[in-house]
Motif scaffolding. Structure first.
Motif: not given
Length: 322
Positions: A202, A187, A147, A144, A151, A182-183, A198, A189
């Motif tokens: 991402i 992605p 991400q 969380q 952003r 993360l990458t 937001d 949510e």
């Protein structure tokens, strides 16, 4: 909660940037030239209703310099920004390691940020929450934060004079696992949108996984990171889900990997497995294996650490538009 506009978001970010960090009252001021701000509105991360831990910043080792610190039991996730003297129009989100028990911001945040700010990058070092500290999201609490941080960095592009589509992500050790989470995965949510930041995707332009934790099962696993993420007795499905070499998306950005062959903490087979997975998906990638350096070599100069990997990364990043 209704979305707020970007001007309100940036005003709040600027205001919160003047707040002291959790460690400042313990004698660890933010190093000169850096600026810190919380990533969540009001500094309150989601799912903290049952969290009772107290955030602490200490020296990374008893011998460390005053700016070589680490955060444990993070309650207020933050970004610490270092602006370049000569911006090149790009930024890097740095995700320090610490075995998912702490965040070594001095070694893999401040020091690395100084190196890449010299090359023109706006550098943001992330202090993220630990998965075993009682957060509602459990193992996904650090995701969380990652991400949200990516952003937020993208949302600050106009103010900070870089291109939102030229943001790289670099993670170290367990932070390398988080960077890959993360990458490299498609992605998904991990929290409900709360404000204008937001709306940002991402998405990173380039990623770097430095001596990363990748596998969660088998002979090359970093058991400490796995325990923090999943407890002492994870299921096979849990381990497969967070073994990031088994979850690489074809949409993964170009990836740079570096590892020392004498790493006894996180074996280099983690990077090799990730390289194979990236190649299988046709993702542009480059992997450097050094004969010495051990684990967590960071920016320690040769001969104690490997060859100047930052130069290798910069060449790779520039070839791929970062």
């Amino acid at each position: 909660m209704p979305l707020i506009d970007r001007r309100t978001l940036l005003a709040g970010t600027l205001a919160s940037a003047t707040l002291p960090s959790a460690g400042q009252g313990q004698g660890f001021p933010i190093p000169q030239g850096f600026e810190r701000f919380p990533i969540w509105p009001g500094g309150k991360a989601p799912g903290g209703e049952k969290v009772v831990v107290q955030e602490v910043e200490t020296l990374r080792t008893p011998q460390s310099a005053q700016d070589d610190t680490a955060f444990a039991h993070v309650v207020t996730p933050t970004l610490t920004l270092l602006r370049p003297a000569r911006p090149n129009g790009a930024a890097i989100l740095l995700i320090p390691g610490g075995g998912y028990t702490r965040v070594a911001i001095g070694k893999e945040g401040y020091a690395v940020a100084r190196r890449f700010a010299e090359a023109g990058y706006s550098c943001f070092s992330l202090v993220y929450r630990m998965p075993a500290d009682g957060w509602g999201a459990g193992a996904q609490a650090p995701l969380q934060d990652a991400q949200r941080a990516l952003r937020l960095v993208r949302s600050l592009a106009s103010r900070e004079r870089f291109d939102a589509n030229r943001v790289g992500v670099m993670g170290f050790s367990a932070g390398g696992h988080l960077a890959a989470w993360l990458t490299a995965r498609t992605p998904q949510e991990s929290y409900a949108p709360i404000d204008a930041a937001d709306r940002e995707p991402i998405r990173a332009a380039v990623a770097a996984y430095m001596y990363p934790v990748i596998q969660m099962d088998g002979p090359f696993v970093h058991a400490g990171s796995r325990t923090q993420l999943m407890g002492a007795n994870p299921t096979s499905d849990q381990m497969r889900n967070l073994s990031l070499d088994q979850n690489v998306s074809a949409q993964t950005p170009p990836v740079f990997l570096a590892h020392a062959l004498d790493d006894k903490a996180v074996p280099p087979e983690n990077s090799l497995a990730m390289l194979a997975a990236l190649r299988a998906q046709g993702v542009a990638s480059e992997c450097h294996l050094f004969d010495n350096g051990g684990h967590g070599f960071g920016l320690i100069p040769p001969p104690a650490a490997p060859a100047p990997w930052p130069d290798l990364f910069l060449a790779f990043a520039k070839r791929h538009g970062l």
